[in-house]
Design a protein around this motif. Structure first.
Motif, PDB file in Angstrom:
ATOM      1  N   MET A   1       0.749  -1.201  -0.125  1.00  0.00           N
ATOM      2  CA  MET A   1      -0.167  -0.047  -0.035  1.00  0.00           C
ATOM      3  C   MET A   1       0.745   1.312   0.032  1.00  0.00           C
ATOM      4  N   VAL A   2       0.367   2.358  -0.619  1.00  0.00           N
ATOM      5  CA  VAL A   2       1.006   3.458  -0.258  1.00  0.00           C
ATOM      6  C   VAL A   2       0.182   4.532   0.561  1.00  0.00           C
ATOM      7  N   VAL A   3       1.060   5.272   1.395  1.00  0.00           N
ATOM      8  CA  VAL A   3       0.392   6.306   2.215  1.00  0.00           C
ATOM      9  C   VAL A   3       0.563   7.565   1.777  1.00  0.00           C
ATOM     10  N   PHE A   4      -0.300   8.484   1.290  1.00  0.00           N
ATOM     11  CA  PHE A   4      -0.196   9.704   1.143  1.00  0.00           C
ATOM     12  C   PHE A   4       0.449  10.645   2.328  1.00  0.00           C
ATOM     13  N   ASP A   5       1.075  11.514   1.912  1.00  0.00           N
ATOM     14  CA  ASP A   5       1.788  12.138   3.211  1.00  0.00           C
ATOM     15  C   ASP A   5       2.049  13.738   2.325  1.00  0.00           C
ATOM     16  N   PRO A   6       0.877  14.645   2.063  1.00  0.00           N
ATOM     17  CA  PRO A   6       1.212  15.607   1.382  1.00  0.00           C
ATOM     18  C   PRO A   6       1.927  16.599   2.174  1.00  0.00           C
ATOM     19  N   GLY A   7       2.755  17.357   1.571  1.00  0.00           N
ATOM     20  CA  GLY A   7       3.786  18.118   2.239  1.00  0.00           C
ATOM     21  C   GLY A   7       4.954  17.685   2.764  1.00  0.00           C
ATOM     22  N   HIS A   8       4.944  16.250   2.545  1.00  0.00           N
ATOM     23  CA  HIS A   8       5.964  15.281   3.074  1.00  0.00           C
ATOM     24  C   HIS A   8       6.518  14.479   1.895  1.00  0.00           C
ATOM     25  N   ARG A   9       6.818  13.448   2.286  1.00  0.00           N
ATOM     26  CA  ARG A   9       7.210  12.216   1.188  1.00  0.00           C
ATOM     27  C   ARG A   9       6.285  10.989   1.442  1.00  0.00           C
ATOM     28  N   ASP A  10       5.619  10.687   0.261  1.00  0.00           N
ATOM     29  CA  ASP A  10       4.671   9.199   0.484  1.00  0.00           C
ATOM     30  C   ASP A  10       5.361   8.257   0.752  1.00  0.00           C
ATOM     31  N   ILE A  11       4.968   7.271   1.434  1.00  0.00           N
ATOM     32  CA  ILE A  11       5.182   5.771   1.676  1.00  0.00           C
ATOM     33  C   ILE A  11       4.843   5.076   0.263  1.00  0.00           C
ATOM     34  N   VAL A  12       5.699   4.210  -0.066  1.00  0.00           N
ATOM     35  CA  VAL A  12       5.196   3.489  -1.347  1.00  0.00           C
ATOM     36  C   VAL A  12       5.409   1.996  -1.027  1.00  0.00           C
ATOM     37  N   ASP A  13       4.387   1.150  -1.549  1.00  0.00           N
ATOM     38  CA  ASP A  13       4.603  -0.270  -1.481  1.00  0.00           C
ATOM     39  C   ASP A  13       5.105  -0.966  -0.061  1.00  0.00           C
ATOM     40  N   ARG A  14       4.466  -0.207   0.965  1.00  0.00           N
ATOM     41  CA  ARG A  14       4.600  -0.655   2.182  1.00  0.00           C
ATOM     42  C   ARG A  14       3.836  -1.895   2.484  1.00  0.00           C
ATOM     43  N   PRO A  15       4.468  -3.094   2.674  1.00  0.00           N
ATOM     44  CA  PRO A  15       3.822  -4.496   3.030  1.00  0.00           C
ATOM     45  C   PRO A  15       2.759  -4.684   3.990  1.00  0.00           C
ATOM     46  N   GLU A  16       1.660  -5.273   3.843  1.00  0.00           N
ATOM     47  CA  GLU A  16       0.834  -5.316   4.983  1.00  0.00           C
ATOM     48  C   GLU A  16       0.063  -6.713   4.729  1.00  0.00           C
ATOM     49  N   ALA A  17      -0.306  -7.101   5.662  1.00  0.00           N
ATOM     50  CA  ALA A  17      -1.060  -8.371   5.599  1.00  0.00           C
ATOM     51  C   ALA A  17      -2.434  -8.277   5.164  1.00  0.00           C
ATOM     52  N   GLU A  18      -3.068  -7.193   5.243  1.00  0.00           N
ATOM     53  CA  GLU A  18      -4.428  -6.735   5.076  1.00  0.00           C
ATOM     54  C   GLU A  18      -4.532  -5.355   4.948  1.00  0.00           C
ATOM     55  N   PHE A  19      -5.847  -4.949   4.316  1.00  0.00           N
ATOM     56  CA  PHE A  19      -6.185  -3.376   4.342  1.00  0.00           C
ATOM     57  C   PHE A  19      -7.666  -3.503   4.662  1.00  0.00           C
ATOM     58  N   PRO A  20      -7.888  -2.304   5.821  1.00  0.00           N
ATOM     59  CA  PRO A  20      -6.650  -1.565   6.655  1.00  0.00           C
ATOM     60  C   PRO A  20      -6.038  -2.498   7.406  1.00  0.00           C
ATOM     61  N   PRO A  21      -4.790  -2.198   7.885  1.00  0.00           N
ATOM     62  CA  PRO A  21      -4.084  -3.129   8.701  1.00  0.00           C
ATOM     63  C   PRO A  21      -4.705  -3.560  10.062  1.00  0.00           C
ATOM     64  N   ALA A  22      -4.666  -4.712  10.747  1.00  0.00           N
ATOM     65  CA  ALA A  22      -5.197  -5.032  11.881  1.00  0.00           C
ATOM     66  C   ALA A  22      -5.061  -4.009  12.797  1.00  0.00           C
ATOM     67  N   ARG A  23      -3.655  -3.508  12.999  1.00  0.00           N
ATOM     68  CA  ARG A  23      -3.210  -2.723  14.049  1.00  0.00           C
ATOM     69  C   ARG A  23      -3.902  -1.458  14.397  1.00  0.00           C
TER      70      ARG A  23
END
Length: 587
Positions: A345-367
């Protein structure tokens, strides 16, 4: 109602210059390695046999036609990758990336990325033939030289796809392993075809495509805003006969019924492995792609990206990733694909740097934990605790900006992820219905809008003038930036099914009593976005659309004129709990 009974209109003629029609011309030719097939494109990577207008006969006798591109030097049969659409095979049709005038600078796709043999939103034969695959471009029923009526998706397209796959698998050059791939229409056709369970379909790769024409496209949230784009599609699907008229059918069948159910395939029936690509920011594809992925019971992988689908589809890195998937399931290569994270998954972070291809077991993450911000309409704030007293705010649709804004400042680094849901209470004066639009937006600590730039067209000064064009509604490509997840609801169509937060129950209508408060549950699109400590979340509630369609040709459906000038009063606190609910992760 029998879904096979439907309205038709005359299909746009293949004689239209925009169709770039090629008469039926069965035969084959050798396309030599190094030959160039589009302006500025690289030479072909290998010798390719191009078989033109291969006839595929459907179970009802209708003949469809396909172009086949296969490696000329293959000593053994090869697997087939099918691209299915009514848009025209490579070099035909209005939509063709090589000389499109609608989108500037090829949407940021370098000319070196494609050979010119690809059909619109489909795989490039040069790349795939060089890696031991055949590309099959099928003109769907009624399109160009294919016989029958052009269908607007539906189970008929699924049955046709089933029959085509079985016919292709039996061809002497094919191993019997067939895959489906492609973006947009080519993606949502895959849901229909795969649900028919063709015996030789080995894997699918729906790359951003809706999965329910009524809910995801024509009448999202109960508001019939998809009509202009449906008209645009039907105006560019060329044929020699008739075409299914979904706009006329929407007039006849305004509520979700058997006709529309036929265009919402049973995703749970799909058995072959699926590589699903999604984006948070695509107004047409987002909800349907996430909902379909969540319903799959087959081996499945989800990858979420942060740009436009065309850039992502022709990205070299992700093209190689897709090939690795098909190598596993169409060629049987033991390449460790199963170890790929189920979600990237990608995590948008406007004004900063996006996180791209973060591995997760599910969406949304269980945590991620459940949170709620309550509406304090008197102060214009979103608060951790509900107000014990009722608060109210209102707008009139006749106002220049009929909207209400509420703010929340985060005191800790917070990532909102998943499917936000907004509960509102509204009363309407002078009418028995209301359209309500909402969006979550990110502001800096000083109150500046922070937007995610979806595309850099590489044009001189684009970072300066593109935002201005977007704000003033004069950009040819309007959806250049993503402001945050949005949702909408027509009050008379309120109601959610429990199986998925993006599934509206739209098969009934309940008008509201003027002046009487009614609860609206509005799902916002899926998202993962970060707010750093001090940054603000703005919830905007409006009586008009908040997100522009991508091009001027895709304007919103005109609002109900009876609503103009009506007052929408929102209530929160006391007997009217109103809150924005979401899941979050601290980082």
């Amino acid at each position: 109602m029998n879904p096979s009974v439907f309205a038709t209109r005359k299909a746009p003629s293949v004689s239209n210059p925009r169709a770039r029609y090629k008469p039926l011309n069965p035969g084959s030719s050798l396309l030599p390695r190094g030959s160039v097939h589009a302006k500025g494109a690289p030479g072909l990577r290998c010798d390719i046999i191009h078989e033109r207008d291969v006839e595929l006969t459907m179970r009802d006798g209708t003949r469809l036609y396909a172009d086949v591109f296969r490696p000329a030097n293959a000593s053994e049969p090869v697997p087939a990758l099918v691209n299915w659409a009514p848009y025209g095979k490579g070099g035909t049709g209005e939509y063709f990336i090589e000389d499109s005038k609608t989108y500037p600078n090829r949407l940021g796709i370098p000319r070196s990325a494609t050979s010119g043999l690809q059909s619109w939103e489909a795989n490039d034969p040069s790349l795939w033939c060089d890696n031991g695959y055949a590309i099959v471009q099928v003109d769907a029923r009624g399109a160009f030289n294919s016989e029958g009526i052009i269908m607007f998706n539906g189970s008929q397209e699924g049955r046709d796809g089933h029959d085509a796959i079985e016919a292709i698998a039996a061809l002497p050059w094919c191993t019997g392993k067939v895959g489906l791939a492609g973006n947009s229409w080519l993606a949502f056709a895959q849901w229909q075809i795969a649900a028919q369970k063709p015996a030789h379909l080995a894997a699918i790769a729906p790359w951003e495509g809706l999965s329910d024409i009524y809910r995801d496209f024509l009448v999202r949230g109960g508001i019939p805003e998809g009509v202009p784009f449906a008209e645009l599609l039907m105006a560019n699907n060329f044929g020699k006969g008739e075409a299914e008229d979904v706009v006329a059918m929407l007039d006849r069948h305004p509520l979700f019924d058997e006709y529309w159910q036929d265009k919402a395939p049973p995703i749970e029936e799909i058995e072959c492995p699926a590589y699903v690509v999604a984006a948070y920011a695509n107004l047409l594809h987002t909800n349907g792609t996430f909902r379909a992925w969540s319903r799959l019971r087959c081996p499945r992988w989800l990858r979420i990206h942060n740009t436009l689908e065309w850039i992502d589809f022709y990205n070299e890195k992700y093209g190689a990733d897709l090939m690795r998937f098909f190598d596993r399931y169409l060629k049987g290569i033991d390449n460790g694909w199963e170890e790929t994270s189920p979600v990237r998954m990608v995590v948008f972070d406007p004004g900063h740097r996006d996180i791209v291809d973060r591995p997760e077991a599910e969406f949304p993450p269980a945590r991620a934990v459940e949170r709620a911000l309550h509406l304090n309409l008197a102060d214009g704030k979103l608060t951790e605790s509900p107000s014990p007293a009722e608060t109210r705010a209102a707008y009139r649709l006749s106002a220049a900006e009929p909207q209400i804004d509420l703010l929340h400042r985060f005191d800790r680094n917070t990532e909102i992820v998943g499917y936000p849901m907004l509960r509102l209470w509204v009363s309407v004066e002078g009418h028995d219905d209301a359209d309500v639009y909402v969006q979550m937006q990110k502001l800096s600590a000083k109150g500046k809008m922070l937007r995610h730039q979806m595309i850099d067209l590489g044009l001189p000064g684009a970072r300066t003038w593109m935002p201005w064009l977007l704000d003033h509604g004069v950009s040819k490509l309007r959806q250049l930036f993503y402001n945050g997840p949005e949702g909408k609801i027509r009050a008379s169509r309120r109601g959610l099914l429990s199986d998925h937060p993006l599934h509206h129950d739209l098969n009934f209508e309940r008008k509201i009593v003027p002046g009487k408060p009614v609860a609206l549950d509005i799902p916002l699109g899926p998202v993962a976005m970060r707010w750093h400590a001090g940054e603000q979340l703005r919830l905007r509630i409006s009586g008009i659309p908040l997100v522009p369609m991508r091009t001027p040709e895709m304007l919103h459906y005109p609002p109900d004129p009876l609503q103009r000038g009506d007052r929408h009063t929102f209530i929160s606190g006391g007997r009217y709990p109103a809150a924005l609910s979401f899941r979050s992760i601290e980082f």
